[in-house]
Design an enzyme around this catalytic site. Structure first.
Site, PDB file in Angstrom:
ATOM      1  N   LYS A 177     -26.057 -11.474  -8.721  1.00 19.85           N
ATOM      2  CA  LYS A 177     -24.751 -11.476  -9.360  1.00 19.85           C
ATOM      3  C   LYS A 177     -24.873 -11.176 -10.849  1.00 19.85           C
ATOM      4  O   LYS A 177     -24.047 -10.455 -11.420  1.00 19.85           O
ATOM      5  CB  LYS A 177     -24.061 -12.817  -9.111  1.00 19.85           C
ATOM      6  CG  LYS A 177     -23.700 -12.993  -7.629  1.00 19.85           C
ATOM      7  CD  LYS A 177     -23.358 -14.436  -7.285  1.00 19.85           C
ATOM      8  CE  LYS A 177     -22.921 -14.578  -5.836  1.00 19.85           C
ATOM      9  NZ  LYS A 177     -22.815 -15.999  -5.426  1.00 19.85           N
ATOM     10  N   VAL A 217       0.832  -1.203   0.000  1.00 22.64           N
ATOM     11  CA  VAL A 217       0.000   0.000   0.000  1.00 22.64           C
ATOM     12  C   VAL A 217       0.870   1.258   0.000  1.00 22.64           C
ATOM     13  O   VAL A 217       0.507   2.275  -0.593  1.00 22.64           O
ATOM     14  CB  VAL A 217      -0.946  -0.012   1.222  1.00 22.64           C
ATOM     15  CG1 VAL A 217      -1.585   1.350   1.443  1.00 22.64           C
ATOM     16  CG2 VAL A 217      -2.011  -1.088   1.056  1.00 22.64           C
TER      17      VAL A 217
END
Lengths: 437, 437
Positions: free
Chosen positions: A205, A36
Site C-alpha cells: 500500500k 452511469v
C-alpha cells in the site's frame, strides 16, 4: 437511457469481496443505471469451483477466465488477489481495450507501470481505489483532488490487523504474542498472519500511495519494511509514559536535498513501513481497532485526514463499485480517467539515509557521569538530543532520550554503540518517533 | 507535450484565494504541464481595481470581465463569490463551451441546476470542490468514489468560525458573546459574522452536500437553519456533564418512509444546520478550532471521515487547482467530468417531520411527583425517554432528560408544554443530540 447499450462486466473472483460486488450490482441496479447513463450488466463470474458459489446466479459462473476476458465485455473487475495469474488476465483485458477495476494491492505495487502502459496503448481505464484502505476514498483524492498541489508527506495506518493488535496491547498492557493469539481467535488475524504482522501488506500500500503522491513509480521491493513482532509491552509502556502511542505506519515522505545535509543532492523520497510512536494528540492516534486512516500533508492544502474501514467484503466492494461506475461512465461518454503520472521519477532513498527520530529508553547504572557518557556517543554520531528524562531508582536508573531528526543510519549506529557502554545495563526500548516537529 | 496547445485560463477575482491560485499556477507550472499533458496558461485576471493587485502580473489584469470570458480561454475559474454577477458570467462561459471551476458555495447552493444544464448543453465541465470544506477532498469522493454505494447520512462541521467559537466556549466556559468578541479580535470571525454564526454559510454547504449525496437537487432555502447565537454557557456545561460536546452540524440524512412512522410514505431527506450535542467519543468531537470535518455513512462502505482545513487562501486554492487540473486534462483528452446526478429527486422533509433526539435540562421543584408529571407530557406527545437523571439540591432539583428519536415537531411541543408546568422553574438547556444510536 432505456435504449442505451449496457456496459458488460466480467467479474474475476467471487470470495468475500466478489460476493458483495454481485449483491450491490443487483440491489442497486436502477441507481447504477441512472448514475452511469446505461445499464451495468454482469456478463460472467470466473471462479475455480462453480458449485461452491450458491449465492450468485449459477448461469453466470464459469471456470474459463480467458474466454470470459476475451468475450465482448467492456470492463473486467478483478478481486482474486495475488500476482499471477491476475497479472496475465488483466494485461490481456487492457490490451484488448477493456477497462480494469482491481482491488489487487500486490499486483499494483509491483506491476502498475506495465499495466498502465497496456491501458494507455489501448485507451482503456485502470482504477484501483479498493487496493488501499478499503472503502476510504483515498486514491481519487490523491490522484485528482490534490493534482494541483505539492504533497509532502503521507502517513497511514493502512493495515487493520496490526492496528487491532497494537490497540489491544495499548489498552491491556499484554504482550505481542498474547494479543496476536486473541486477534486470531476473534478473526482479526489470519491463521498465517505473516503478510499483515511483518508489514508486507502495508508495504504494498505504501508503494501505491508513494507512486500517486509523488508522481513516481515505486515498487514494494523499494519500501523499507519492519513489522510489529518485535514491539514489546515495554515499548508500549514507554510510549504511554511519554504521552505517545505505538502504531504501524506507512510513511511516504518527500525529502529535499537540502534536508538530507548532502550539498547538491536533489529531491528524493523515503517510503517505509515500521512501528513508530506518535503523540496521543495526533489525529492518527485515535484510530483504533480495525479502522484505517491516512494523514496527508500538502504545501497549499495543509493537513488532511481520511478515515474509515480499511477491509471487509462490503467496504471493499463499495470502493470497487465506485470505480466501476467511473469506468462505465467513461465508456458511455467516450471519456478517459486519469492515466499514470510518473513524470517526476523521484529516486527512493535507502532507509539509512531517511531522516528519522528515535526514542531510546535505557536501564543504566545510577551513578554520576552516565548521561555525559551517553550524550558523548550521540555527539560523536552528529545526532542532536531533543529530550532527556532521568529517573533514579534504588540502585539503578532509567534514562529516556528522544532525538531530533538525523539519518536512520546515524541513529542506528548510535544505539548500537550505546548498547555496548558498560554503564548501560539494558536497552529497554528503541522506537522511531513520528508526527511531531 | 512541448508541442501541445496550452489550456488558457481566465481567473475572475483576485482576493485571498485568487492570489494563491496565481501563485500556485506560476510556482508549479512545470508540474501542472506534466500532470495535465499541456501547459496551463493564465490568460487574464478580472478584478475591479487593477491598481490594487501589485502581487500579480499587471499585463494580465483587466476590468472587462465579459471580454475575458468571451475571449479564447478554455476554462473560467471564479473566486469572486456571491450570486450576481458571478451567475451571469459563469452561465455565459458554460454556454460558450468553456469549463468552469468555482469556489462559490452560495451560487452552487441556489443555481446548480441551471449551471449544470448550461454545462450539459455545451459539453463543458463544472467543478466546485473548493465550495465545501476548502481543501478537504470531499465532493469528488461523494460524486465519484461513493457512486456505487448508498449514502445514508452526511454530518459535517463545515464552518470554521462557529467551530472556533464553540471550541472556545467548551474549553473556557465563557459566554457566546465573549467568545465571539475574542474570535473577531483574532481574525477568526468577520466584522459582520452573520453569514457564519447564523448558519447561512453552513446551510449553503449542506445543500451542496445533500444534492451530491442523494442525487437530488437541494437549495439553501430548503435547508432548516439555526445558528449558534442562542448556545449558552449552560448548554455547553450540560453537554460536558453528559460526556458530550456542542458542535454546529450540517446534517444531510436519508429518511425511509417506514422510519417516519407514516405508512406508505416514500423515501425523503432531511437537510438541516443546527447546534447539537455529540458524544466526546465521536470522531467529529475532536475536530476543534478552525478545522472542518465531514462524517459520511454509507450502506456498504460504513463510516468514513474527511478532515482538514476548511478555509483560507492556500487551502482553498489547492482545491481550485485540483479541479483546474481535472478540467484541463479533460480538454486534452476530449473527456468529460461527471455531470449533475439528480435523478433520485428525493423530497426534502420539513424540519417538523425530521427525526431528531433532544436533550432537555430542567430546574424543577424538589418534591415527589415531579418526574411523573414531566414524563406524562412526553407520553402524551408519543416521545419516548432514553435517559433521566435527577439531582436533588437543597430546595430545588435538576432534571436531565435525553429522548429517543421522534419528530422534531413532537419534541418541540413537548418542550413547550413542559416549560409551562408549574413544577418546572426553568428550562435550563434544550439541544438536539446527534451521533449516537
Amino acid at each position: 437511457m432505456p435504449g442505451q447499450k449496457p456496459i458488460k462486466v466480467a467479474l474475476l473472483g467471487c470470495g468475500t469481496v466478489g460476493t458483495e460486488v454481485v449483491r450491490l450490482l443487483t440491489d442497486q441496479a436502477p441507481d447504477l443505471t441512472a448514475r452511469v447513463g446505461a445499464p451495468v450488466e454482469l456478463a460472467g463470474i470466473a471462479v475455480r469451483k462453480p458449485n461452491k458459489h450458491r449465492q450468485v446466479p449459477a448461469e453466470l459462473l464459469t471456470t474459463d477466465v480467458d474466454a470470459l476476458v476475451e468475450s465482448d465485455v467492456d470492463v473486467v473487475v478483478e478481486v482474486v488477489g495475488g500476482i499471477e495469474p491476475a497479472r496475465t488476465w488483466l494485461l490481456k483485458a487492457l490490451r484488448a481495450g477493456k477497462s480494469v477495476v482491481t482491488a489487487n494491492k500486490a499486483l499494483l505495487a509491483d506491476h502498475s507501470g506495465e499495466l498502465f502502459e497496456a491501458a494507455d496503448a489501448s485507451g482503456a481505464d485502470l482504477y484501483f481505489e479498493a487496493a488501499v484502505a478499503g472503502a476510504i476514498p483515498l486514491l481519487r483524492p490523491l490522484r485528482e483532488s490534490l493534482a494541483g498541489d505539492r504533497i509532502t508527506r503521507v502517513t497511514g495506518i493502512v493495515n487493520g490487523t496490526t492496528n487491532f493488535i497494537l490497540s489491544g496491547m495499548d489498552s491491556t498492557g499484554a504482550s505481542y504474542a498474547e494479543t496476536l493469539e486473541e486477534a486470531t481467535r476473534l478473526g482479526y488475524a489470519e491463521a498465517d498472519p505473516t503478510a499483515d504482522v511483518d508489514g508486507f501488506d502495508a508495504a504494498s500500500k505504501a508503494a501505491i500511495l508513494a507512486s500517486l503522491a509523488f508522481h513516481s513509480r515505486v515498487t514494494a521491493a523499494e519500501v523499507h519494511r519492519e513489522g510489529i513482532a518485535s514491539v514489546s509491552a515495554a515499548d508500549i509502556a514507554a510510549a504511554k509514559g511519554l504521552g505517545r502511542v505505538v502504531k504501524l505506519l506507512a510513511i511516504c515522505e518527500r525529502v529535499d536535498g537540502s534536508e538530507s545535509g548532502e550539498p547538491g543532492a536533489g529531491e528524493s523520497i523515503s517510503v517505509r513501513v515500521h512501528p513508530a510512536m506518535i503523540p496521543r494528540t495526533h489525529p492518527l492516534a485515535g484510530v483504533s481497532g480495525a479502522f484505517n486512516a491516512v494523514f496527508v500533508e500538502a504545501d497549499a492544502a495543509g493537513e488532511m485526514m481520511f478515515y474509515g474501514k480499511g477491509a471487509g467484503g462490503a467496504p471493499t466492494a463499495s470502493a470497487v463499485l465506485g470505480d466501476l461506475v467511473a469506468v462505465a461512465r467513461n465508456r458511455v461518454v467516450s471519456g478517459r480517467g486519469p492515466r499514470e503520472s510518473a513524470y517526476a521519477a523521484l529516486p527512493v532513498r535507502p532507509m539509512g539515509q531517511a531522516p528519522t527520530r528515535y526514542h531510546i529508553s535505557l536501564d543504566v547504572a545510577d551513578r554520576p557521569g552516565v548521561l555525559s557518557q551517553v550524550a558523548a556517543v550521540f555527539a560523536e554520531h552528529d545526532v542532536s538530543i531533543a529530550v532527556v528524562r532521568q529517573e533514579g531508582r534504588v540502585d539503578d536508573a532509567g534514562l529516556v532520550i528522544v532525538t531530533h531528526a538525523a539519518t536512520d543510519a546515524a541513529l542506528r549506529s548510535t544505539v548500537d554503540k550505546i548498547g555496548g557502554l558498560p554503564v548501560v545495563r539494558e536497552v529497554v526500548s528503541v522506537m522511531r518517533v513520528e508526527g511531531e516537529e
